[in-house]
Write an enzyme that holds these catalytic residues in place. Structure first.
Site: not given
Ligand code: AMP
Length: 270
Positions: A149, A30, A143, A26, A146, A179, A33, A182
């Protein structure tokens, strides 16, 4: 790195690619990702990263409105890696047809975030279904930060498309904070509190690693955290990683936490 802004262009650019790795995000990119992206680049011929803030998975309008976004910064970060495609669809590209079957969670899955964010995972599964249907990747990288999820999407996508969703470890900053996009909404002082909380929980896990009454200890720990750090803890539970059943020991289990720091909702597991 090719930037794709709509479905038509997507199909044109990727329809011949057999070994495509897909990293859904989304945005507010960082190192978490980036770790998924690196894994995809290593194990697939081509890699596609999507950036789409999915309105359906937000159960609160304000949370959606406030979600951090910075596409130009994201693109300048992503350019440093060997990514083949970045897909930045509009809502009309993703929600361009009506589903014949509404997605519903099983009763036993209505725990943790599913219990506290009504409709959230239904929204996540729907967007993952729509993205997968468009992209048809060989592998999807997500990741374990989550974790709930990851497990729900993995089951759904395996079942419907026979595509593997690969779980990647949680990336933390030097103070152990997981990380997250948010975190961009947190002030320095709040990030410090987040690091105190997670260190506190790692110490808890170490101290009670042999205990057989973890969930009663966690009930007390929840009160302690709320009191000590002036936060609202939504849940703090120890659950088996396969069955997601509550368990009182640390055998094949994880502690799951969701809490509000000021108005920002953070989740983690350890
Ligand atoms: P998001 O942009 O928050 O929807 O996350 C996109 C993907 O990155 C999802 O599969 C998350 O689980 C993964 N993700 C977010 N934060 C981390 C993290 N600190 N370590 C590993 N994967 C992550």
């Amino acid at each position: 790195m090719k930037i794709i802004l709509n479905n038509k262009d997507l199909i044109k650019k990727i329809n011949q690619i057999k070994d495509l790795g897909f990293v859904p995000t989304m945005g507010a990119i960082h190192e978490g990702h980036i770790s998924l992206i690196k894994k995809s680049i290593k194990s697939c011929n081509k890699t596609l990263v999507s950036i789409f803030i999915n309105p359906k998975q937000f159960n609160k309008k304000n949370d959606y409105k406030k979600y951090p976004k910075n596409i130009s910064q994201d693109l300048s970060i992503l350019k440093r890696f060997n990514i083949d495609f970045v897909f930045i669809p509009k809502k009309r590209d993703i929600y361009n047809y009506k589903r014949s079957k509404i997605i519903r969670l099983n009763k036993k899955d209505q725990i943790l975030c599913a219990k506290h964010r009504k409709g959230h995972f239904e929204g996540v599964l729907e967007v993952m279904d729509r993205l997968t249907n468009l992209i048809i990747p060989k592998k999807i990288f997500m990741g374990k930060k989550d974790f709930q999820q990851f497990i729900l999407v993995k089951k759904y996508i395996k079942n419907k498309y026979n595509i593997n969703v690969i779980g990647c470890p949680t990336i933390r900053d030097k103070n152990k904070v997981a990380l997250s996009s948010r975190n961009f909404l947190l002030k320095k002082k709040e990030l410090f509190i987040a690091s105190q909380i997670i260190k506190d929980l790692f110490n808890f896990k170490k101290k009670f690693k042999k205990s057989k009454k973890i969930n009663s200890l966690l009930k007390l720990k929840k009160i302690d955290l709320e009191d000590r750090y002036k936060i609202k803890v939504e849940y703090l539970e120890n659950r088996e990683i396969n069955s997601f059943k509550k368990t009182n020991n640390f055998n094949q289990s994880k502690i799951f936490i969701a809490y509000y720091l000021n108005k920002v909702r953070l989740i983690d597991n350890l």
